[in-house]
Each structure stands twice: as structure tokens, then as C-alpha cells.
Design a protein around this motif. Sequence first.
Motif, PDB file in Angstrom:
ATOM      1  N   PHE A 173       0.854  -1.187   0.000  1.00  0.00           N
ATOM      2  CA  PHE A 173       0.000   0.000   0.000  1.00  0.00           C
ATOM      3  C   PHE A 173       0.888   1.234   0.000  1.00  0.00           C
ATOM      4  CE2 PHE A 173      -3.037  -3.086   1.846  1.00  0.00           C
ATOM      5  CZ  PHE A 173      -4.077  -2.907   0.959  1.00  0.00           C
ATOM      6  N   TYR A 186      -4.468   2.602   6.422  1.00  0.00           N
ATOM      7  CA  TYR A 186      -3.717   1.573   5.683  1.00  0.00           C
ATOM      8  C   TYR A 186      -2.904   0.703   6.629  1.00  0.00           C
ATOM      9  CZ  TYR A 186      -5.541   3.896   1.683  1.00  0.00           C
ATOM     10  OH  TYR A 186      -6.426   4.400   0.774  1.00  0.00           O
ATOM     11  N   GLY A 190      -4.865  -2.503   6.436  1.00  0.00           N
ATOM     12  CA  GLY A 190      -4.230  -2.952   5.195  1.00  0.00           C
ATOM     13  C   GLY A 190      -4.137  -4.470   5.073  1.00  0.00           C
ATOM     14  N   ILE A 204       3.047  -1.643   4.065  1.00  0.00           N
ATOM     15  CA  ILE A 204       2.533  -0.276   3.907  1.00  0.00           C
ATOM     16  C   ILE A 204       3.694   0.711   3.833  1.00  0.00           C
ATOM     17  CG2 ILE A 204       0.334  -0.623   5.096  1.00  0.00           C
ATOM     18  CD1 ILE A 204       1.840   1.060   7.445  1.00  0.00           C
TER      19      ILE A 204
END
Lengths: 470, 470
Positions: A173, A186, A190, A204
Motif C-alpha cells: 500500500f 492503511y 491494510g 505499507i
Amino acid sequence: MTTLLFTIVIVTQYYNVYSYMTINKYDLSDCVLNPKLVQEIASYKNITKTIMNEVVNNGDTFYNEYANFIDKFGARPAGSVVLEEAIDHMINLTRSNGLETVTTEDVMSPHWVRGSETATMIKPRIKPIAILGLGSSVSTPSGGITAEVIVMRNFNELNETIESNVKGKIVVFDAHYTSYGETVAYRVEGATKAAEKGAVASLIRSVTPFSLYTTHTGSQEYGSNVTKIPTAAITHEDADLLRRLQDRGATIVMSINMTSTLDYKTSRNTLIDLKGCEDREKLVIVSGHIDSWDVGQGAMDDGGGMFISWYVPVIIHKLKLKPRRTLRAILWTSEEPGLVGAIEYLNRHMNELNNINFIMESDEGTFEPLGLDVSGSQNAVCIVAEVLKLFKPIDKLKVSSTVGSDITIFNSKGVPGASLLNKNERYFWYHHSNADTMDVQNKNDVVQCAAFLAAFSYVISDLTEDIPRY
Amino acid sequence: MTTLLFTIVIVTQYYNVYSYMTINKYDLSDCVLNPKLVQEIASYKNITKTIMNEVVNNGDTFYNEYANFIDKFGARPAGSVVLEEAIDHMINLTRSNGLETVTTEDVMSPHWVRGSETATMIKPRIKPIAILGLGSSVSTPSGGITAEVIVMRNFNELNETIESNVKGKIVVFDAHYTSYGETVAYRVEGATKAAEKGAVASLIRSVTPFSLYTTHTGSQEYGSNVTKIPTAAITHEDADLLRRLQDRGATIVMSINMTSTLDYKTSRNTLIDLKGCEDREKLVIVSGHIDSWDVGQGAMDDGGGMFISWYVPVIIHKLKLKPRRTLRAILWTSEEPGLVGAIEYLNRHMNELNNINFIMESDEGTFEPLGLDVSGSQNAVCIVAEVLKLFKPIDKLKVSSTVGSDITIFNSKGVPGASLLNKNERYFWYHHSNADTMDVQNKNDVVQCAAFLAAFSYVISDLTEDIPRY
């Protein structure tokens, strides 16, 4: 500080409930305080000066105690032995400062321990990738995970990607930082969202506005009914590299090895009371959390906030002042895994909730103090605004539906409160990273925060009038 | 960039020779240029616009080639295979841009390879300490070094400390950053000075004005007749921690394990010529170094400077412009271990030194271009100042005894030259660290640097008058 606050903030933002309001825009014209109360508040001018001067005069000693605490224990992860030793240290320090009314309450805490963590990009070329596992992440299977990488800009892009393009891959991400409240989604969700599409791991982009190849950890939550996949943060720099490689059509393959363990340990919230001289059962609470992430030294998050909160009853006691209500400092345990200590306190003291007159927190830095972020009724805000006049130029006022991190859950139950506003523009540069050390702190700023918090808390705890609820 | 420049700067500063002078303070009133030359320079206005526009119009392609180069090869340490592959890439890229006049000259280069590096504070508590070995550091003995730590603020403090207090210890130089030129002395000479007093290892506070728990490597030199002891950089944060612990009277013990190898490999300087149409043997050189440290990606130091220098003959050729003198781009190899490529070039071409009309370099960042730092005679400076008028607002002029890093050795031989001035206040935040990546760069700024350098170089290489020497 951890995420729960921000999850709430996001939610309320979505429903247009959450807002920042300055007293000028929101309240000033509507504030009709009893003139006697206004007069009473004004009468505290000298005592606030006395308290602040006392803190400043003891600034060296106070700051050295704080630095010594951080240097002695370093990181204090939830559930760790060192956290319990740090709690003992604070209990002893309280007693050695002449305050015997210190108690603890047990809290069952998650104890997640990071093992070894390595990642390497294997294709299109070999490059080590710095990773930092997110709290509660599972380990990779023995032998690690080697898989193709797919870089996603946001959840929408993931939603729009067909499952076969995600299945078996490592999802990265690459969400750019807008605000912590927005971007932290996120980190928190995520892994779950990636797992729902069949990903084998989730990485992330570290949640920070600025990076020097810096990784930032933090809590994450696995959704129910999804496979728990390993999840970690990478640097901005590597996220950008992976994005560029993908945009050029390269096939990216990465190998990840992560180990960790998770069990539960007993920890403790620490309560330090300066007993009220009139309404002892009524409480003004001032608080910060004593646990930290395992990276860095937890000097900023939340060593500073914890220490200035701890100092409130200590310095008021040293001055032999006796506020009407009981002034309670709470050193929350296990904030980072998800406000675990605060939730336990709330549950345990649910039927005494009406006794909490006002609850305060400092968990967003102890840089130059600016004022307060307040949650409460119109009248509560008006009283806080009036008290803040005593502290000019530390008189900035924000109004939010909930404030702080640990204390949000009290605000949500209708308890009015405030968290310290300070000049913390760089807070997230250091947050949850190896850079959270004493180097972040400036002695004068920390002492000024302590002085302001002590004097403000004293006034609130001593006013004849309670802080009114909704 | 490496250190040699700064060593020279320090030396000359000590003797009050080195100085910065703006044209306003130093030269303007004394500049008496031939009116024909002034007129000739002014006549280049349109052609400089054409060149700059051409660079800007090709900006996307140019920047993508640059990013692709950095992403494809990453770090390019002196003596490494990847550096030679990167050199081949640039040769091929030159040819694919229609310039066939690209040659290389062999350079015997040190090839220092970092192995594993770990450090742990053992007393007064266990804490991992991030370390990054300095270039050419020896390994620790097998099993590592475990020894008491002594923290020194500066060389004076070391000088004043009796030998028995240093012998057998790990010296930590906690010198705070003032300027790179001053503070880098601790990186270059720290191990030698510590070894002279019997230390078993030397650690320095990373040479940077800002840290997010960041380590910065760089070259260092063992003095003759001293024991070669392992030497590495630590973070500001840990240096400050060790300082505080020592100030509190703690006995600090640290364990260090470092491995590395050093041998020699053949590398290459790369020369790209756009042959002059009148005075072919006369050279205007524009340069940057293609090697980098092994940490980070060498995007800033000196991928950007190398790429904009490389682009000068390429874009001038693309425009079918033919300057009077030969315009030579040099991609220096092995700058980081100590200007090895430049020194080899100087030795090899010593008897052609008079042919170098002007020598330029970009090795201090490719942020927003500001102007030039010039080394040369009064008349040389006056001509550069006159040419810079064409580039307003990129017309800032500094005058220094020597400029740049690789080209300092040419300046010292009387060759006039200039290095790119740019808005590089944060240069040392990233320098020689993992944070030297494409994230440092801004496309528009890099393209503007390339446009300015190409157009300026063209004018200098085409003027009827040579740049006069002392």
C-alpha cells in the motif's frame, strides 16, 4: 499514541460530525458564565504563576529525572518486563517525592514480541528493503514468503483489482501521507483488506510526512474471518522505488522473513492521587501512557506526556496546595496495542464515571505548549476558555468531539476533557520509529508543558463549580 | 562528494586564505571587460534560451533516464561490478543519443566491501546501537571487541586526556555538527587520533545537521605508524545517550562486531566529447562522479550531478550546435574513496593541463539551481559573472580558492573552474546515508539544473576569448 482515536475521528469525519472549532468562531458570543465564576477564575492568577514558577525553578531536576527514566529503561513495550520495571520506578519516584497515595490496577495486556525481520527485493534486482513489522503481525511461514509484488495506491484501487491479480502476491500500500487520521487506515486495515483478496503479505508505506529511509510501526487489527497475513511498514523511499518499477512494467519479486510471538501478560495502570480537601470522591484526571513501541526509546510517545502528567500531583503536593477535588495522575499501561489500560480502567470504574469532573491527557508531544484541545459541552468549553485566559499566550483552544487517545473512550461516555496542544508539526516524523528518542525533546519546552499542565489542572480541580456535562 | 575538498578548505581556512566573496563585494567595481567581449556574451542570450528550452522540453525523457539509471543499478561502490555495469550503461546511453565520441580510461580503484556490522551497549543496560562502518575501516578481531566507552567532545578533549584513560577503550567522538568542512575532520582523522592514544575502536557522531536515527558513512584515512582500529558512525541519538550516561557517571561497555574486505580493482573514468569546431584541443570540462557509497542509492551523491553533466554534450549535440572548444563531460569513477578517478586523470593528462580552459563539477546536489561557485583569476571571475547575467535569476556567484570535490585538484594547479550552487540546505541530511535516494530529488529542479549547466557550458566553450588564468 495509538490508533483508536483516529479511527473514531475518521468515522465521525465521514459523517460530518467531527469538527475543529475555535472559541472565537464557536463559542465566544454564546458564553454566558456566572460573573462570580469569572471573578473566581481570575482570582487564580497568582497561584497559577506560583505553580508555574515552581515547576520552572525545579526544571533541571524534573527534566533530568525524565531523561534518566528514558535512558534507564529505553523502549517499554506492552507486556514486557522492562515496562513493569519502569512502572516500579515511577511508583518509587512518586514516593520519594513524598506522595504515598500511589496504587496500581492490574491490566491483562497483549505482549507482542518482534523477532527477526528481513526483506529483499529479488527481481528486477537484488536490494535489501528495510521493514518494520506492525504490532500483532503474525510471522511468515518458516522459510519466509517469496512472491510477486503488486503496488496499490489506495483501497479503491485494491477494490477495483480483480482477485486473481492479487491472489498469492505481496500487496504494497503506497498511500501517501495526508493526515495521520486518514493515512493510518492503511496501517490498521491494510493486512485485512489485502488478505480478503488473497494476498500472502501486506506492506505499507510508513505513516509519516517525512522520511530519512525511516520505518514506522504501529498497531494493526486483523479482521475476523480473514487469514492473518504478515504485515510490515517499509520506507517512503522503497515504496516509491517499487511504484516506479511497477509503472515501468517490471515484474517485482520480494522475499520476506518475519518472526514474532504473541501472548498475554499482566501489567498495571498506575494511579497517583493528591486527595481533594472537600470533594474527595470527585476526580480531575491528568494522564499519559507509560508503555511505548519497541523501537526508539518512547521518549516522545509518550515518555514526555506521561512524565508531565505524573508531575502534576507531585508539584502541587510539593507546594502544599490542596485542591477541592482529588487530582489523579494516571500512567496508562498498554496504550499502544489499543488503549488496553484505559479500557480496563473504564470498565473497572464504570459506575464512578460521574465522579470524573474533567479528564486530561498529553499524548501528542511535549513541544512548545500552545493550549488545549477540548471535548465537552458548550458550558464546559466556556469555562476552559475562561481558565485559559490565565495562561496567555498558552491560550489556544480547539474543540473536538473527542480528544487525545486513551481519554477518547471517556469523552465518548460524556466525560469532558482536554488534551495538550503543542507545536508538534514534526510529531509524526519521529512517531513509532527508532527516532523517538530524547533528541526530539527540548528541555525548556517540556518544562513549560509541565508548568502549564500543573497550573491548569490545579485550577480545574479547585474551582467551586464542576465542569458541566452535556 | 567526499572529503578531500573539505580537508583543503579546512587547511586554507586555518590560514585565512579561504574565503567566500560575492561579485558585489569583491569584483564588480574592478571588472573591466573588453566591451566587445561584453557584447559577445550578451549575444548568447537567445541561444541560451534555446538550449534551456530544449532541456526543459526533453525534461520528462531526461529525468526518466536518470531515475531509471538509479533504480536499475542502485548503489555503485568504487571497485564494484555494479559500478562497471553502470559505466557501461552510460556509454551505451551516450551512443544511443547519437554521440559516438565516448572513451574510458582505466583507474586502479580501492574496493572496500562492508560485511556485517553490529554494536550493542552492554552496560549500563543492553541496547542495540546502529553503526555504519566508515570507508576503509578494518574489521574487528574475530569475536568482536568488547570494551569500555569513553565519550570525547572534540580532539582537544582527547589531547588533554591521559593515555591510560583511553587505552583499551572505544572512543566515541561526540562532535556536534557545525559545518561539514569542520566536523568531517572527526570522520577522517578520528580513528587515527584515537589509535594514537591506544583506543581499540573509534566511533563518531554521524556528520549531519539532522538525524532520524540516521547513520552516515564516508571516507576516513589511517595515519601511518598507528594501529588500524575499526571505525564507524553512530547516530546523533546514541551519541547523546552515551554522553548523558557518561555525564551521570555510568560505566559504559559496548560490544562491536564489524567485518570488511579491501582490495583493488580496475575501474574507468568515462569521457564524452563534443568535439570543438575551431580549437579542438582546448577543453571545457563538465563533470560529476558515477560511483557512490554502498548505502542509499547514490541518487543525490552524485547521480544527479553526474547525469546533468553527462547531458551537456548530449543536448548540445542534439541541437547540432558546435562550440569552438571541445566540450567534454567526465563521469569520474571512485570519487568517494578520495578523488581516485580525478587524481588518475590529472596525472595522465598533466602535460595537457593548459588545454583545460575551464572545468566544472556538480557534486553538491541538484536542488533548485542558484548559480556558480567559481575558482579563478579576477578576470576569470569577471567573465563568469558577465555570462551569469544571461541566466538571471540563476546568477548567484561565489568565489572560492578551490571549488567542488574532484575538480579541486585541478583548481589547485591553476585551472579555473566552477561548481554548481543550488538550494542544498538539506544536502547533508541525506549525504552518505540510506536516505540518498530518488526521493531527495525534485524533477523540475533537476531539469532546471541540467538546463542551466548545459547552456552555461555551451557559452563558455564557445566564447572567442579563453578564460584567463592567474
